[in-house]
Design a protein around this motif. Sequence first.
Motif, PDB file in Angstrom:
ATOM      1  N   ASP A 115       0.831  -1.202   0.000  1.00 24.79           N
ATOM      2  CA  ASP A 115       0.000   0.000   0.000  1.00 24.79           C
ATOM      3  C   ASP A 115       0.867   1.254   0.000  1.00 24.79           C
ATOM      4  N   GLU A 116       1.941   1.257   0.768  1.00 21.13           N
ATOM      5  CA  GLU A 116       2.839   2.410   0.778  1.00 21.13           C
ATOM      6  C   GLU A 116       3.477   2.628  -0.600  1.00 21.13           C
ATOM      7  N   ALA A 117       3.910   1.564  -1.239  1.00 23.59           N
ATOM      8  CA  ALA A 117       4.513   1.700  -2.567  1.00 23.59           C
ATOM      9  C   ALA A 117       3.492   2.205  -3.581  1.00 23.59           C
ATOM     10  N   CYS A 118       2.255   1.695  -3.503  1.00 18.58           N
ATOM     11  CA  CYS A 118       1.223   2.152  -4.442  1.00 18.58           C
ATOM     12  C   CYS A 118       0.889   3.627  -4.225  1.00 18.58           C
ATOM     13  N   ASN A 119       0.793   4.025  -2.949  1.00 17.54           N
ATOM     14  CA  ASN A 119       0.503   5.435  -2.670  1.00 17.54           C
ATOM     15  C   ASN A 119       1.630   6.341  -3.153  1.00 17.54           C
ATOM     16  N   GLN A 120       2.871   5.876  -2.974  1.00 19.54           N
ATOM     17  CA  GLN A 120       3.999   6.675  -3.446  1.00 19.54           C
ATOM     18  C   GLN A 120       4.003   6.771  -4.972  1.00 19.54           C
ATOM     19  N   ALA A 121       3.694   5.663  -5.653  1.00 18.87           N
ATOM     20  CA  ALA A 121       3.671   5.681  -7.119  1.00 18.87           C
ATOM     21  C   ALA A 121       2.480   6.462  -7.659  1.00 18.87           C
ATOM     22  N   TYR A 122       1.392   6.578  -6.857  1.00 16.64           N
ATOM     23  CA  TYR A 122       0.207   7.287  -7.327  1.00 16.64           C
ATOM     24  C   TYR A 122       0.420   8.796  -7.398  1.00 16.64           C
ATOM     25  N   LYS A 123       1.491   9.286  -6.776  1.00 16.81           N
ATOM     26  CA  LYS A 123       1.774  10.717  -6.872  1.00 16.81           C
ATOM     27  C   LYS A 123       2.040  11.128  -8.308  1.00 16.81           C
ATOM     28  N   VAL A 124       2.655  10.244  -9.068  1.00 16.06           N
ATOM     29  CA  VAL A 124       2.866  10.537 -10.487  1.00 16.06           C
ATOM     30  C   VAL A 124       1.531  10.646 -11.213  1.00 16.06           C
ATOM     31  N   VAL A 125       0.583   9.774 -10.847  1.00 18.26           N
ATOM     32  CA  VAL A 125      -0.736   9.823 -11.477  1.00 18.26           C
ATOM     33  C   VAL A 125      -1.456  11.118 -11.109  1.00 18.26           C
ATOM     34  N   GLU A 126      -1.325  11.531  -9.840  1.00 18.13           N
ATOM     35  CA  GLU A 126      -1.963  12.783  -9.425  1.00 18.13           C
ATOM     36  C   GLU A 126      -1.410  13.969 -10.210  1.00 18.13           C
ATOM     37  N   GLU A 127      -0.090  13.988 -10.378  1.00 18.91           N
ATOM     38  CA  GLU A 127       0.507  15.079 -11.150  1.00 18.91           C
ATOM     39  C   GLU A 127       0.033  15.048 -12.595  1.00 18.91           C
ATOM     40  N   TRP A 128      -0.083  13.851 -13.146  1.00 17.23           N
ATOM     41  CA  TRP A 128      -0.569  13.736 -14.521  1.00 17.23           C
ATOM     42  C   TRP A 128      -2.023  14.182 -14.644  1.00 17.23           C
ATOM     43  N   LEU A 129      -2.850  13.791 -13.679  1.00 19.97           N
ATOM     44  CA  LEU A 129      -4.247  14.222 -13.716  1.00 19.97           C
ATOM     45  C   LEU A 129      -4.374  15.739 -13.603  1.00 19.97           C
ATOM     46  N   LYS A 130      -3.497  16.328 -12.787  1.00 23.54           N
ATOM     47  CA  LYS A 130      -3.507  17.788 -12.665  1.00 23.54           C
ATOM     48  C   LYS A 130      -3.139  18.448 -13.982  1.00 23.54           C
ATOM     49  N   GLN A 131      -2.097  17.934 -14.624  1.00 27.05           N
ATOM     50  CA  GLN A 131      -1.701  18.479 -15.921  1.00 27.05           C
ATOM     51  C   GLN A 131      -2.778  18.242 -16.973  1.00 27.05           C
ATOM     52  N   ALA A 132      -3.434  17.076 -16.915  1.00 27.26           N
ATOM     53  CA  ALA A 132      -4.490  16.788 -17.889  1.00 27.26           C
ATOM     54  C   ALA A 132      -5.655  17.761 -17.728  1.00 27.26           C
ATOM     55  N   ARG A 133      -6.001  18.065 -16.473  1.00 27.83           N
ATOM     56  CA  ARG A 133      -7.083  19.043 -16.260  1.00 27.83           C
ATOM     57  C   ARG A 133      -6.696  20.417 -16.781  1.00 27.83           C
ATOM     58  N   GLU A 134      -5.423  20.786 -16.533  1.00 29.94           N
ATOM     59  CA  GLU A 134      -4.986  22.090 -17.033  1.00 29.94           C
ATOM     60  C   GLU A 134      -4.982  22.117 -18.565  1.00 29.94           C
ATOM     61  N   GLN A 135      -4.529  21.033 -19.176  1.00 36.35           N
ATOM     62  CA  GLN A 135      -4.526  20.978 -20.634  1.00 36.35           C
ATOM     63  C   GLN A 135      -5.937  20.997 -21.201  1.00 36.35           C
ATOM     64  N   GLN A 136      -6.850  20.321 -20.505  1.00 36.54           N
ATOM     65  CA  GLN A 136      -8.237  20.314 -20.984  1.00 36.54           C
ATOM     66  C   GLN A 136      -8.836  21.707 -20.914  1.00 36.54           C
ATOM     67  N   GLU A 137      -8.558  22.449 -19.835  1.00 40.72           N
ATOM     68  CA  GLU A 137      -9.061  23.812 -19.742  1.00 40.72           C
ATOM     69  C   GLU A 137      -8.455  24.687 -20.837  1.00 40.72           C
ATOM     70  N   ALA A 138      -7.135  24.512 -21.085  1.00 38.20           N
ATOM     71  CA  ALA A 138      -6.504  25.281 -22.150  1.00 38.20           C
ATOM     72  C   ALA A 138      -7.094  24.913 -23.509  1.00 38.20           C
ATOM     73  N   SER A 139      -7.372  23.626 -23.725  1.00 38.97           N
ATOM     74  CA  SER A 139      -7.964  23.197 -24.992  1.00 38.97           C
ATOM     75  C   SER A 139      -9.369  23.765 -25.164  1.00 38.97           C
ATOM     76  N   LYS A 140     -10.133  23.794 -24.076  1.00 42.10           N
ATOM     77  CA  LYS A 140     -11.482  24.358 -24.164  1.00 42.10           C
ATOM     78  C   LYS A 140     -11.439  25.834 -24.541  1.00 42.10           C
ATOM     79  N   SER A 141     -10.533  26.581 -23.881  1.00 37.86           N
ATOM     80  CA  SER A 141     -10.429  28.010 -24.199  1.00 37.86           C
ATOM     81  C   SER A 141      -9.940  28.221 -25.628  1.00 37.86           C
ATOM     82  N   GLN A 142      -9.011  27.386 -26.093  1.00 39.05           N
ATOM     83  CA  GLN A 142      -8.494  27.519 -27.450  1.00 39.05           C
ATOM     84  C   GLN A 142      -9.578  27.191 -28.477  1.00 39.05           C
TER      85      GLN A 142
END
Length: 855
Positions: free
Chosen positions: A388-415
Amino acid sequence: MQALDALTGGAFSAPTAGERAARVRLWLESDPPPEQLSEVFRELSHRDKGAARPVKDRLDERRRVRHQEALAQEWADRARTLLEPQRLNLADALAWQRDAAKAGAPLSREPLAGLRQQLVDRVKVIEDLQHQAQVHREAAVLLAQRIELLSTKPWREAQIQQAALLEDVNQWRAQADALESHAAWVSIDPRFPVQTEAARQQLQLVWLAFDAALLQALNASTDPQAPLPAVHVWADELRVARQQAELSDKPARPKADPAVLAQQRAAAAAAVKQALDALSREVAEGHGKAAPKAAADLRQTLKEHGRHIDATLEAQAHAALTSAGELEGWQRWRADQIREELVAKAQALVVQPLGGRKQQEALRHLREQWKTGDQGGVPNHGLWKKFDEACNQAYKVVEEWLKQAREQQEASKSQRQALMDEVRAWTETLQGDADWKLQVRALASFEQRWREAGHLSEKLYVQWQTQWKALIEAAEAPLKAARQQSLEHRRALIAQAEELATQPLLRVDAVRSLQQRWQQESQRVPLDRRQEQKLWDAFRKPIDEAFARKSSEREKAAQALGEYDRAVLGAAQALEQANASGQAQQIQAAVRQLEEALRAPAASARVAAAPDQPEPGPVSTGQEAAPDDVQQPSPEPVAKPKLVLAVRGDDRPGARKAEPAARPEHGRGLPREAGRDRGATRSPRETGFDRGRPDDRGPRLGAVAFRAQREALDHAQQALRKLAAQAHGEVLTGILQAWQARDAAQLPTAQALGKTLSAAIRQRWVQSLSAAPADQADAAAQALLRLEIAADLPTPAGHLPARRLLQLQLLTQRHAAAPAQTWSEDVSSVLACVYEADQARRLQAILKTLLRSER
């Protein structure tokens, strides 16, 4: 310079290049120091590069030796750096040999050979130690499996094997201690010590649990009040023993009714048989989750009905329980192995994340696998915590990716929103604009920008795509209407083309006008490329068919001239075969045959036009033919018109104009008759090909035959030029070989040398080659300079002062013969001297020019 000459034994003052090279090699045998080598090479390279080459090779060799020594010292220091510490980095040791070989270090020589062997030995020891660690870890797993397997056997059997097991466990510990005390243990991969320590702890825990359970079983066998051990098979065995002891202590019961006893035995056998079948089925299918429940049901059934069943059924039930216990132990061990693998995979995702969606899917898959493993075995909370500790540590990369994906989606919507607003504004501003090409490019640009606007979720993409399609359709409405109108216009042009093609007389001006209208329409409104190509093919097809019909009619009209064309084509093919043979005489004969075939129809036409006049006679003067006995005066020759040629030159008043070059009467590379005849084939006045004259001079030559005879004549010219150049090169090679071998028999014949070179000149060259070679270097050099002046060729840089002096002398000798007049005597003087390669190259260049001009 004198000091260097004395140092090298006269290498600088030697008269010839061979002596200088020999003295330099003799001096190099004394192994001079590098300073002297550099100084001698610097001075000698400007005078004689051939003699300086051994010095340069010696300098290069010493430079390579110094470079090899430096490389050997560098890589030896690196090897010693790797060998000095107690812990050897295995990767660096393996990479040392590869990198040293790439760098070009001398690994086969000392000290690198010895250091290389030391590294190889230490690497081999480390690899063997790692292999032993792996084998030892597997041995620990096998010992643990043996101990777990005894938990499914009777406890008496386990008590018998306890001593042997203890000895094996102690021996394993001693071997593990020996491995850890090895000097190279610190150099192995860090994962092997961790695995060995984990195997030690696991084996220790299994052994302690086995020893405690066996001691508890021994106490329970002697004391009826002692607790039963945690091993189910042992507990059941002790419980049965206690029940039998209790039954033996109780007073005898009265005899039961045989019918009731038989009924009880049948019911007990049926119940035990049903539970036994269920357990056997689960064990056979390998169901780890349902097998413990079926085993518990069978044990409970045996407790209730065990005294009413026979010994055979009871033995079958105990065998099934033993198999279920083995399956349960194997499932527990396999579940732990799977959990350890999942923990390792989760930790690997922390060290080397996959990134984005792949990381998310990998973590989801790992958690699902863990849930599946928990369903089939006993949970392991320690491994779960690590996982569980290893999965939680590895999930930080997923969280960062989801954050970037949301930002990219907002930028795509505005564009995309900005792009849609731009399309609306563009649609409003282009009302009434007829520049359709500009609109097509703008719409294509909008579509490209929409595709490159970024990623959206599927739900949002469906919504925004619907709005975008509506905007594009509104923007394309004027263009679609213009395209439909252009399509109708082009169909009308196609109909006009079909009508024009059906007319008996094809009007070229009408076709051109129709094609211009089509081009204007295609440039005004662009259509889809495929549709436009189909329309163009439909428009061009009737016109092409009309022109093809017209061409076929022309070919039918020209079929009467086929005999003349076939004759010319046959002669052209014969000339091509002669060209391929490489024989000049055959080529010239084939050229004459082709020209005769070209002149034959014109001659026959002239005979047909004037049958009363003889064919080979001169031009008629207008008098009537006289009787044979009357001598007619010979007609006066008709003067040929003088050719007026354009001349380039000085047009100033009083300037002397250069004489125009004589116009050649024959083709280049062909004999005089062939060249004149070939020109005749291209002259309309001589061949009867004048289109403005009546057809009284023979039929007209077709396009295929005309191209064939022209190409054949061109190929003949090229072949003759090639043969002439080849013969010229053979002559030059023969002269030089005769000079080098001093053999007059190898000198080319007078015919090969050329018609302008007399036999006396060749005889003089033969005498020069037959006599003993004279060591007159100055005479040969003087003759070569005169020959280079005669051939107008450059002189090597070392002989330029002598050439300038000779030119000054020639200016003062006005009545002496020029070098261009005496070049054959100069060649004889050169051939009488000793052969040298440098002079031979100069003579070859000179004769290449002079003999070509003579030929």
